[in-house]
Design an enzyme around this catalytic site. Structure first.
Site, PDB file in Angstrom:
ATOM      1  N   SER A 107     -97.529 -19.353  22.182  1.00 54.86           N
ATOM      2  CA  SER A 107     -98.898 -19.672  22.589  1.00 54.86           C
ATOM      3  C   SER A 107     -99.910 -18.582  22.295  1.00 54.86           C
ATOM      4  O   SER A 107    -101.102 -18.762  22.576  1.00 54.86           O
ATOM      5  CB  SER A 107     -98.930 -20.018  24.083  1.00 54.86           C
ATOM      6  OG  SER A 107     -98.418 -21.307  24.294  1.00 54.86           O
TER       7      SER A 107
ATOM      8  N   LYS B 270    -102.942 -19.639  20.373  1.00 54.45           N
ATOM      9  CA  LYS B 270    -104.173 -20.121  21.013  1.00 54.45           C
ATOM     10  C   LYS B 270    -105.303 -19.097  20.956  1.00 54.45           C
ATOM     11  O   LYS B 270    -106.470 -19.460  21.130  1.00 54.45           O
ATOM     12  CB  LYS B 270    -103.883 -20.517  22.461  1.00 54.45           C
ATOM     13  CG  LYS B 270    -102.950 -21.706  22.623  1.00 54.45           C
ATOM     14  CD  LYS B 270    -102.756 -22.051  24.101  1.00 54.45           C
ATOM     15  CE  LYS B 270    -101.921 -23.309  24.302  1.00 54.45           C
ATOM     16  NZ  LYS B 270    -100.486 -23.087  24.103  1.00 54.45           N
TER      17      LYS B 270
ATOM     18  N   SER C 131    -102.475 -22.373  29.563  1.00 61.33           N
ATOM     19  CA  SER C 131    -101.854 -22.515  28.240  1.00 61.33           C
ATOM     20  C   SER C 131    -101.660 -23.982  27.875  1.00 61.33           C
ATOM     21  O   SER C 131    -100.561 -24.424  27.538  1.00 61.33           O
ATOM     22  CB  SER C 131    -100.510 -21.772  28.202  1.00 61.33           C
ATOM     23  OG  SER C 131    -100.126 -21.484  26.870  1.00 61.33           O
TER      24      SER C 131
END
Length: 530
Positions: free
Chosen positions: A91, A94, A339
């Site tokens: 993640s 991101k 997330s």
């Protein structure tokens, strides 16, 4: 070994390491356990050596790490370990997606959902089709569809002689990302992507429903199963059984492949807690249309014709009702703190549409890549195939993550973006996010801000921390190919070391290890266990 380039384009000095850290061995021993002291005593006294020792922990045996630390103000490189080695960032992907979205869409960007018609009115009857047009809003709740339906009713319409058409054509019809795991299909963090969907609560996990299972009154009874929002878009197949008090609470909730049948199996004891699980739906556009049709009926508006999916609204259609999402700068909070994978993918497709009128992953990722190049991040040194990091094909080196973190500090929207990063040991879910139980009782608590990342065998932590002398530092940590259940304590050890350091010296700290399996983000485990 290549040297990262600072945001100003200046080569970062890979040799200059400023800290002298005479008591760093205490930190290493506290983090890594009794066996660390002997190795640390053999002349290791500086901060770089302390980080090297953390990375040499047995939990990383056979694994690989890419780690970079830099001065946030000057861009000067203070530590590097395999800075250009490309690893799965999970993640941490991101970071690129969210920054590009803030620049290309803008902090004030809103998603709009409209109800329109080309039909003619005769009294309270609308002769023609009713269109529900989405642009990707990942925060639409059942109550928002209810409000849209109420506005249609308030306009005087009680009957629609045509069909309900769900227009999701802002995005393409590719629902799942590249190389997403097939066994995640039912998992709510891997929901299908559509320009028109529903979220079941204010975590905004769009494209999912909440399945609540409560035990029956007596052993042998079928458990009571409910779905939020209440919709007939999904079917329940309850195979579970209530057992006597004290029995096993062992329930499984899973949607069958390619269907909207959710199977509930296992056992739950009388008087027990039951279960609450989030599950994806098949075809989120149909889900949104079903919730909206039910809302229309509740407000006395009957749609005579069937529901049709995926047809574009005619340009001549007249607006009957409209709903705007929160601005992007506010959407970043649930997106980054928790997330949220679906937010990342929707923003990626939205960027593609705004850049080239193509609401696709390929168009969106081209837009992200263009943004990265524009701020000095060499996108040729990384591979991004989705917006969230759920794909194991993503590859980022820590050096490029640090370049991104340095560059965005000069952006006019940086304060809002920075605010959306999880904060170490901040207990509120929408402040601490995925870091809210980490680094507590240390110099990094309420200090470090970072994006976490977790997949099986991949963990990452990249962000900012202020050292003991008041200097802001930027760090990128990406760990891959380990077999341990968790390497999060090693990431924490590095960040706490930075938080306790000054340009002249660094103090010791104690960081608790964790035994929890971290194959996926803690916020992806419902109910949230962060």
């Amino acid at each position: 070994m290549s040297r990262p380039v600072s945001a100003s384009g200046r080569r970062l000095n890979s040799r200059r390491r400023l800290w002298i850290c005479p008591v760093a061995v205490a930190l290493v021993a506290a983090v890594l356990g009794p066996g660390a002291q002997a190795g640390a005593d053999a002349g290791r006294s500086g901060l770089p050596e302390a980080i090297d020792t953390v990375l040499g922990d047995a939990r990383m045996e056979g694994g690989v790490a890419s780690v970079v630390v830099a001065d946030a103000r000057t861009g000067e490189l203070l530590y590097q370990h395999l800075p250009s080695t490309r690893l799965m960032p999970a993640s941490n992907t991101k970071l690129a997606t969210s920054a590009a979205a803030m620049e290309l869409l803008g902090p004030g960007y809103r998603f709009t959902t409209d109800v329109l018609s080309t039909g003619r009115r005769q009294g309270s009857v609308l002769y023609g089709d009713l269109y529900l047009r989405g642009t990707g809003d990942p925060t639409l709740l059942a109550k928002d569809y209810d409000r849209l339906a109420a506005d249609v009713a308030a306009s005087g319409v009680t009957r629609v002689a045509g069909r309900l058409v769900a227009d999701d054509t802002r995005f393409d019809d590719q629902r799942l990302g590249r190389s997403w795991a097939a066994d995640d299909e039912s998992s709510y963090y891997s929901a299908q992507i559509s320009a028109l969907s529903v979220a079941p609560d204010t975590d905004y996990d769009t494209g999912t429903v909440i399945v609540t299972v409560a035990p029956g009154e007596e052993a042998g009874d079928e458990p009571v199963v409910t779905v939020t929002p209440d919709t007939d878009h999904v079917d329940l197949d309850v195979r579970a059984t209530t057992v006597a008090a004290g029995g096993a609470n062992d329930l499984t909730v899973e949607r069958e492949h390619g269907t909207n049948t959710i199977v509930v199996s296992g056992t739950t004891p009388v008087g027990g807690a039951g279960a609450k699980e989030w599950a994806t739906v098949w075809e989120p556009t149909g889900y949104a249309a079903a919730v909206f049709r039910d809302a229309l009926a509740k407000h006395g508006v009957k749609v005579v014709g069937p529901t049709r999916l995926g047809r574009q609204t005619p340009a001549t259609a007249r607006e009957l009702a409209s709903h705007d999402s929160m601005p992007l700068k506010d959407l970043l909070v649930p997106f980054m703190k928790l997330s949220n994978n679906m937010h990342a993918e929707i923003l990626t497709k939205a960027m593609g549409y705004e850049a080239s009128k193509q609401g696709s992953w390929s168009a969106g990722l081209r837009a992200v890549s263009g943004y990265l190049k524009g701020i000095g991040v060499d996108s040729g040194k990384l591979r991004q195939v989705d917006g969230s990091g759920l794909s194991r094909m993503n590859n980022f080196p820590a050096g490029q993550l640090v370049e991104l973190l340095l560059a965005v500090r000069a952006e006019p929207w940086y304060a809002d973006w920075y605010r959306a990063l999880p904060v170490a040991c901040a207990p509120d879910r929408f402040v601490g996010g995925t870091l809210r139980t980490r680094m507590c009782g240390t110099a990094a608590a309420l200090n470090a801000r970072a994006k976490t990342g977790s997949l099986t065998g991949a963990s990452a932590l990249s962000g900012y921390v202020t050292d003991a002398g008041g200097r802001e530092l930027v760090y990128g940590i990406v760990l891959n190919n380990y077999l341990a259940s968790s390497v999060k304590p090693l990431e924490d050890a590095i960040v706490v070391t930075l938080a306790k350091s000054t340009a002249q010296a660094a103090g010791s700290a104690s960081v608790r290890g964790g035994g929890m399996n971290t194959d996926i983000e803690c916020s992806w485990r419902k109910p949230d266990i962060c």
